[in-house]
Design a protein around this motif. Structure first.
Motif, PDB file in Angstrom:
ATOM      1  N   GLY A  45       0.811  -1.213   0.000  1.00 61.50           N
ATOM      2  CA  GLY A  45       0.000   0.000   0.000  1.00 61.50           C
ATOM      3  C   GLY A  45       0.839   1.256   0.000  1.00 61.50           C
ATOM      4  O   GLY A  45       0.558   2.225  -0.718  1.00 61.50           O
ATOM      5  N   ILE A  69      -6.701   0.177  -3.031  1.00 64.66           N
ATOM      6  CA  ILE A  69      -5.673  -0.789  -3.397  1.00 64.66           C
ATOM      7  C   ILE A  69      -6.297  -2.174  -3.450  1.00 64.66           C
ATOM      8  O   ILE A  69      -6.946  -2.604  -2.492  1.00 64.66           O
ATOM      9  CB  ILE A  69      -4.520  -0.756  -2.379  1.00 64.66           C
ATOM     10  N   VAL A 111      -3.763   0.021  -8.001  1.00 63.00           N
ATOM     11  CA  VAL A 111      -4.145   1.171  -7.186  1.00 63.00           C
ATOM     12  C   VAL A 111      -4.931   2.149  -8.039  1.00 63.00           C
ATOM     13  O   VAL A 111      -4.677   2.291  -9.244  1.00 63.00           O
ATOM     14  CB  VAL A 111      -2.896   1.875  -6.593  1.00 63.00           C
ATOM     15  N   ALA A 199      -1.168   4.662   4.450  1.00 65.16           N
ATOM     16  CA  ALA A 199      -1.472   3.429   3.722  1.00 65.16           C
ATOM     17  C   ALA A 199      -0.815   2.222   4.387  1.00 65.16           C
ATOM     18  O   ALA A 199      -1.412   1.147   4.486  1.00 65.16           O
ATOM     19  CB  ALA A 199      -1.012   3.546   2.271  1.00 65.16           C
ATOM     20  N   ASP A 203      -3.397  -0.870   6.728  1.00 69.13           N
ATOM     21  CA  ASP A 203      -3.542  -2.296   6.426  1.00 69.13           C
ATOM     22  C   ASP A 203      -3.520  -3.164   7.680  1.00 69.13           C
ATOM     23  O   ASP A 203      -3.838  -4.352   7.620  1.00 69.13           O
ATOM     24  CB  ASP A 203      -2.443  -2.745   5.464  1.00 69.13           C
ATOM     25  N   ASP A 223      -8.338  -6.166  -0.174  1.00 64.32           N
ATOM     26  CA  ASP A 223      -8.343  -4.777  -0.625  1.00 64.32           C
ATOM     27  C   ASP A 223      -8.107  -3.853   0.562  1.00 64.32           C
ATOM     28  O   ASP A 223      -8.095  -4.263   1.722  1.00 64.32           O
ATOM     29  CB  ASP A 223      -9.653  -4.424  -1.349  1.00 64.32           C
ATOM     30  N   SER A 267     -10.300   4.292   6.995  1.00 63.11           N
ATOM     31  CA  SER A 267      -9.894   3.211   6.090  1.00 63.11           C
ATOM     32  C   SER A 267     -10.850   2.045   6.247  1.00 63.11           C
ATOM     33  O   SER A 267     -11.437   1.843   7.311  1.00 63.11           O
ATOM     34  CB  SER A 267      -8.462   2.754   6.388  1.00 63.11           C
ATOM     35  N   GLN A 269     -11.402  -2.268   4.926  1.00 61.16           N
ATOM     36  CA  GLN A 269     -10.854  -3.465   4.303  1.00 61.16           C
ATOM     37  C   GLN A 269     -11.946  -4.524   4.206  1.00 61.16           C
ATOM     38  O   GLN A 269     -12.606  -4.834   5.211  1.00 61.16           O
ATOM     39  CB  GLN A 269      -9.711  -4.037   5.151  1.00 61.16           C
TER      40      GLN A 269
END
Length: 276
Positions: A45, A69, A111, A199, A203, A223, A267, A269
């Protein structure tokens, strides 16, 4: 002096990626917890965030407002990878950047970055903004190192970044609050930007807030999407994270993102959930 020593220590550390031109090779510092031959999503990322930031700006001062991403295949460690980025939608106010990371002919990550022009916009004093309780400072949080691989290997989570928990810990299931900073540069001799740091940290959302036992389940994110309302300031990225799961084998990890000045973004995921 402290800032200078941090910059020197970080830029002189082994980078997450060695690179020459458009070719990047993940070092052991980028290794993930799921398999020793594959990268953690954070370094990937950060690399793709850097690529988006370095795309042709067309003479505009851009703020990267969103990074999406897609981790389409496992990203190998110690293997040369080709990274190509293009401006898909040029503009003066809004622009879209796309990039592809390949292992030979195989696409391993992509990305898409939304850029918004950066300008001074005075907001009314009476603007009714949502209240967000601040996180405890990194200095008052608890430093925790954890070998998620269980193999004692050099890896991103244990050797290339630092975690300080304000609430929860690796071994305590459920929502958590944690500050994360990079201790290795993305590439050699270069300080990571706030976007790259965000980034890399974001994650970890599913890992720090995991509510399922590691020895019985995997919950991998294919992702990562990061939204930033403004540039990230300072070396630390704070995360207030929680994970949600369903009985169909999927889930969602979401994190409120902070820096030293307060709330800076969010964020999300998607999660692939499966018994080991």
């Amino acid at each position: 002096r402290r800032i200078g020593s941090i910059v020197t220590a970080l830029t002189e550390a082994t980078p997450l990626f060695a690179h020459e031109g458009s070719t990047y090779t993940a070092t052991e510092m980028a290794r993930g917890p799921w398999a020793p031959r594959h990268c953690h999503g954070g370094p990937v990322g950060a690399l793709l965030a850097r690529a988006a930031e370095q795309a042709d700006d067309g003479g505009v001062d851009w703020h990267v407002a969103r990074l999406t991403i897609e981790l389409t295949r496992p990203v190998p460690v110690l293997t040369p990878l080709e990274l190509k980025v293009v401006v898909e939608r040029p503009g003066r106010k809004v622009s879209l950047v796309g990039g592809v990371l390949r292992d030979g002919d195989t696409e391993v990550a992509i990305v898409r970055a939304l850029r918004i022009r950066s300008a001074d916009v005075a907001l009314p004093i009476e603007t009714d903004l949502p209240h967000e309780d601040p996180m405890a400072s990194p200095e008052s949080a608890t430093w925790v190192q954890h070998d998620m691989t269980g193999m004692g290997l050099i890896a991103f989570h244990s050797h290339a970044c630092e975690h300080r928990f304000a609430k929860g810990t690796w071994d305590e299931p459920g929502p958590a609050e944690v500050w994360i900073r990079l201790t290795s540069p993305v590439v050699a001799d270069e300080m990571p930007s706030g976007t790259q740091s965000a980034a890399a940290a974001a994650d970890f959302g599913n890992g720090v807030s995991g509510a399922l036992p590691y020895d019985k389940f995997i919950f991998i994110n294919p992702d990562l999407t990061v939204y930033l309302t403004r540039p990230v300031q300072g070396e630390w990225v704070g995360m207030r994270s929680a994970s949600h799961y369903s009985s169909v084998g999927s889930g969602l990890a979401e994190s409120a993102l902070f820096d030293a000045n307060g709330r800076v973004g969010r964020s999300c995921q998607s999660l692939f959930v499966d018994p080991r």
